[in-house]
Design a protein around this motif. Sequence first.
Motif, PDB file in Angstrom:
ATOM      1  N   ARG A  33       0.842  -1.192   0.000  1.00  6.83           N
ATOM      2  CA  ARG A  33       0.000   0.000   0.000  1.00  6.83           C
ATOM      3  C   ARG A  33       0.880   1.246   0.000  1.00  6.83           C
ATOM      4  N   GLY A  35       0.450   5.706  -0.198  1.00 10.01           N
ATOM      5  CA  GLY A  35      -0.551   6.759  -0.183  1.00 10.01           C
ATOM      6  C   GLY A  35      -0.044   8.052   0.399  1.00 10.01           C
ATOM      7  N   TRP A  36      -1.016   8.906   0.727  1.00  9.83           N
ATOM      8  CA  TRP A  36      -0.729  10.264   1.159  1.00  9.83           C
ATOM      9  C   TRP A  36      -1.488  10.607   2.435  1.00  9.83           C
ATOM     10  N   ARG A  47      -5.223  10.908   7.049  1.00  5.32           N
ATOM     11  CA  ARG A  47      -5.044  10.049   5.886  1.00  5.32           C
ATOM     12  C   ARG A  47      -5.882  10.592   4.742  1.00  5.32           C
ATOM     13  N   ALA A  49      -5.443   9.767   0.919  1.00  4.46           N
ATOM     14  CA  ALA A  49      -5.740   8.821  -0.160  1.00  4.46           C
ATOM     15  C   ALA A  49      -4.636   7.774  -0.235  1.00  4.46           C
ATOM     16  N   ASP A  50      -5.015   6.574  -0.603  1.00  5.24           N
ATOM     17  CA  ASP A  50      -4.004   5.558  -0.819  1.00  5.24           C
ATOM     18  C   ASP A  50      -4.509   4.476  -1.761  1.00  5.24           C
ATOM     19  N   SER A  60      -8.655   1.585  -3.801  1.00  2.00           N
ATOM     20  CA  SER A  60      -8.251   2.929  -3.402  1.00  2.00           C
ATOM     21  C   SER A  60      -9.106   3.422  -2.249  1.00  2.00           C
ATOM     22  N   TYR A  62     -10.149   7.209  -0.270  1.00  2.00           N
ATOM     23  CA  TYR A  62     -10.127   8.671  -0.239  1.00  2.00           C
ATOM     24  C   TYR A  62     -10.886   9.142   0.999  1.00  2.00           C
ATOM     25  N   VAL A  72      -5.498   9.291  -6.685  1.00  2.00           N
ATOM     26  CA  VAL A  72      -4.232   8.635  -6.343  1.00  2.00           C
ATOM     27  C   VAL A  72      -3.937   7.584  -7.404  1.00  2.00           C
ATOM     28  N   ARG A  74      -0.534   4.813  -8.896  1.00  2.14           N
ATOM     29  CA  ARG A  74       0.767   4.207  -8.594  1.00  2.14           C
ATOM     30  C   ARG A  74       1.410   3.660  -9.848  1.00  2.14           C
ATOM     31  N   LEU A  83      -0.377  11.895  -6.519  1.00  6.57           N
ATOM     32  CA  LEU A  83      -1.646  12.442  -6.061  1.00  6.57           C
ATOM     33  C   LEU A  83      -1.981  13.642  -6.937  1.00  6.57           C
ATOM     34  N   CYS A  98       4.084  11.406   1.971  1.00  7.79           N
ATOM     35  CA  CYS A  98       3.965  10.115   1.314  1.00  7.79           C
ATOM     36  C   CYS A  98       4.271   9.019   2.330  1.00  7.79           C
TER      37      CYS A  98
END
Length: 123
Positions: A33, A35-36, A47, A49-50, A60, A62, A72, A74, A83, A98
Amino acid sequence: QVRLVESGGGLVQVGGSLRLSCATSGRTLSFYRMGWFRQAPGKERERVADMTVSWSGTSSYYVDSVKGRFTVSRDNNENTVYLQMNSLKPEDTAIYYCSAADSGGGQSSWKYWGQGTQVTVSS
């Protein structure tokens, strides 16, 4: 040693867009995983998004406040996460971090962190 390095932050006007990037060094195995998170002055880290990539597929997350505005994505081969932030609002102003995890679970599963990049939305 694994390092996450963010880029793409900056100053933008309300309604504008920014794209954050996070590159990984020191590791070739894909994270489960990535994310941001963000932290605004005087507030707890949130948290944002990831994206999870596993044998069963991709999913995902959000936070409600960014749904429909942030995306998001990858590059799993490069262990890079992005992002895309559109229709930015003043309340999006924060330091964006990140992060990456090797498993699911709660906050403690986020093992790897970048140094953060500032996003400021001016009205």
